[in-house]
Design a protein around this motif. Structure first.
Motif, PDB file in Angstrom:
ATOM      1  N   LYS A  82       0.795  -1.237   0.000  1.00  0.00           N
ATOM      2  CA  LYS A  82       0.000   0.000   0.000  1.00  0.00           C
ATOM      3  C   LYS A  82       0.825   1.284   0.000  1.00  0.00           C
ATOM      4  N   ILE A  83       2.143   1.171  -0.137  1.00  0.00           N
ATOM      5  CA  ILE A  83       2.991   2.352  -0.008  1.00  0.00           C
ATOM      6  C   ILE A  83       2.689   3.408  -1.079  1.00  0.00           C
ATOM      7  N   THR A  84       2.182   2.982  -2.244  1.00  0.00           N
ATOM      8  CA  THR A  84       1.909   3.943  -3.320  1.00  0.00           C
ATOM      9  C   THR A  84       0.423   4.296  -3.430  1.00  0.00           C
ATOM     10  N   SER A  85      -0.386   3.858  -2.462  1.00  0.00           N
ATOM     11  CA  SER A  85      -1.839   4.034  -2.598  1.00  0.00           C
ATOM     12  C   SER A  85      -2.330   5.420  -2.194  1.00  0.00           C
ATOM     13  N   LYS A  86      -1.497   6.215  -1.517  1.00  0.00           N
ATOM     14  CA  LYS A  86      -1.882   7.562  -1.114  1.00  0.00           C
ATOM     15  C   LYS A  86      -0.681   8.496  -1.251  1.00  0.00           C
ATOM     16  N   PRO A  87      -0.932   9.779  -1.443  1.00  0.00           N
ATOM     17  CA  PRO A  87       0.188  10.725  -1.552  1.00  0.00           C
ATOM     18  C   PRO A  87       1.030  10.761  -0.279  1.00  0.00           C
ATOM     19  N   PHE A  88       2.331  10.929  -0.455  1.00  0.00           N
ATOM     20  CA  PHE A  88       3.206  11.135   0.695  1.00  0.00           C
ATOM     21  C   PHE A  88       3.018  12.552   1.230  1.00  0.00           C
ATOM     22  N   SER A  89       3.012  12.672   2.559  1.00  0.00           N
ATOM     23  CA  SER A  89       3.006  14.001   3.183  1.00  0.00           C
ATOM     24  C   SER A  89       3.878  13.936   4.425  1.00  0.00           C
ATOM     25  N   ILE A  90       4.270  15.090   4.906  1.00  0.00           N
ATOM     26  CA  ILE A  90       5.150  15.160   6.076  1.00  0.00           C
ATOM     27  C   ILE A  90       4.494  14.522   7.297  1.00  0.00           C
ATOM     28  N   VAL A  97      10.360  13.964   1.315  1.00  0.00           N
ATOM     29  CA  VAL A  97       8.949  13.620   1.145  1.00  0.00           C
ATOM     30  C   VAL A  97       8.468  14.025  -0.252  1.00  0.00           C
ATOM     31  N   GLU A  98       8.867  15.189  -0.704  1.00  0.00           N
ATOM     32  CA  GLU A  98       8.468  15.641  -2.034  1.00  0.00           C
ATOM     33  C   GLU A  98       9.056  14.737  -3.116  1.00  0.00           C
ATOM     34  N   PHE A  99      10.301  14.283  -2.916  1.00  0.00           N
ATOM     35  CA  PHE A  99      10.912  13.384  -3.893  1.00  0.00           C
ATOM     36  C   PHE A  99      10.214  12.015  -3.883  1.00  0.00           C
ATOM     37  N   LEU A 100       9.855  11.517  -2.688  1.00  0.00           N
ATOM     38  CA  LEU A 100       9.105  10.267  -2.613  1.00  0.00           C
ATOM     39  C   LEU A 100       7.771  10.379  -3.344  1.00  0.00           C
ATOM     40  N   GLU A 101       7.110  11.516  -3.210  1.00  0.00           N
ATOM     41  CA  GLU A 101       5.836  11.714  -3.908  1.00  0.00           C
ATOM     42  C   GLU A 101       6.046  11.740  -5.421  1.00  0.00           C
ATOM     43  N   LYS A 102       7.144  12.344  -5.875  1.00  0.00           N
ATOM     44  CA  LYS A 102       7.477  12.350  -7.304  1.00  0.00           C
ATOM     45  C   LYS A 102       7.673  10.918  -7.810  1.00  0.00           C
ATOM     46  N   LEU A 123      14.439   4.073  -0.216  1.00  0.00           N
ATOM     47  CA  LEU A 123      14.667   5.445   0.241  1.00  0.00           C
ATOM     48  C   LEU A 123      13.840   5.773   1.481  1.00  0.00           C
ATOM     49  N   LEU A 124      12.767   5.036   1.712  1.00  0.00           N
ATOM     50  CA  LEU A 124      11.817   5.360   2.780  1.00  0.00           C
ATOM     51  C   LEU A 124      12.537   5.513   4.125  1.00  0.00           C
ATOM     52  N   PRO A 125      12.440   6.687   4.762  1.00  0.00           N
ATOM     53  CA  PRO A 125      13.135   6.900   6.041  1.00  0.00           C
ATOM     54  C   PRO A 125      12.545   6.052   7.168  1.00  0.00           C
ATOM     55  N   SER A 126      13.360   5.776   8.178  1.00  0.00           N
ATOM     56  CA  SER A 126      12.894   4.992   9.321  1.00  0.00           C
ATOM     57  C   SER A 126      11.918   5.771  10.193  1.00  0.00           C
TER      58      SER A 126
END
Length: 203
Positions: free
Chosen positions: A99-107, A127-132, A152-155
């Motif tokens: 589900k990691i790509t199922s919603k936009p990334f936000s802070i 976060v902006e790069f992950l959303e890209k 790339l996903l931070p801990s």
């Protein structure tokens, strides 16, 4: 950041009855249910429970039959430590893989509450790069892009798990982590002390 929600404690009555099995002292049970359906220890049972718990692991077997379910939302760096407590615990998590790509990334998806300003600004860029990357993946379904997100996903990414454990697990975690460097463990220990009767038993 850590949130502990929807806590449910179960099987107190059966556990206390079992605590009295060794001496056949069931006639001394004086606990009952209140108007809200909560099991309330009577004076006799409360005294017995306290003495057994403080006598050590061999004597407090009954607390392994008191079960707790709770939804915990916490960053991956905290879950990495929690996962050392595998014996007697069960957890179902939200799926990072599926589900990691199922919603936009936000802070707000990350624990940033302890970051200084410069670090938080850098984190916003991550976060902006992950959303890209997420948008690129949704368009192309390129597995290399998906892997780029995962690696790339931070801990500090927050994950929610529904956890089940027993009171023995809770006490072990409390004593092992009450003085830990991570503030999340202090929040967990504060939650533990709010569970029915745990405050009577910890020192």
């Amino acid at each position: 950041m850590i949130k502990l929600e929807r806590t449910d404690v179960m099987n107190f009555e059966n556990a206390m009855r079992g605590a009295r099995n060794p001496l056949n002292s069931w006639h001394r049970m004086d606990s009952s249910y209140d108007e809200n359906g909560n099991f309330v220890l009577g004076e006799n049972d409360r005294d017995l429970a306290k003495r057994l718990v403080r006598a050590g692991n061999d004597h407090r077997k009954f607390i392994r039959q008191i079960l707790v379910s709770v939804d915990i939302t916490a960053p991956l760096y905290w879950w990495k430590e929690y996962d050392t407590y595998k014996v007697g615990t069960v957890a179902n998590s939200t799926s990072t893989m599926h589900k990691i790509t199922s919603k936009p990334f936000s802070i707000e998806d990350f624990s940033c509450d302890k970051m200084n300003e410069a670090t938080r600004e850098h984190m916003q860029g991550v976060v902006e790069f992950l959303e890209k990357l997420r948008l690129e993946y949704l368009e192309t379904k390129d597995k290399e892009i998906w892997y780029s997100i995962i690696q790339l996903l931070p801990s500090s990414y927050n994950q929610m798990r529904t956890c089940t454990m027993n009171y023995e697990n809770v006490l072990n975690m409390y004593y092992a982590r009450k003085n830990h460097k991570l503030d999340e463990w202090h929040t967990f220990c504060d939650w533990a002390k709010e569970l029915p009767y745990i405050a009577d038993w910890v020192e």
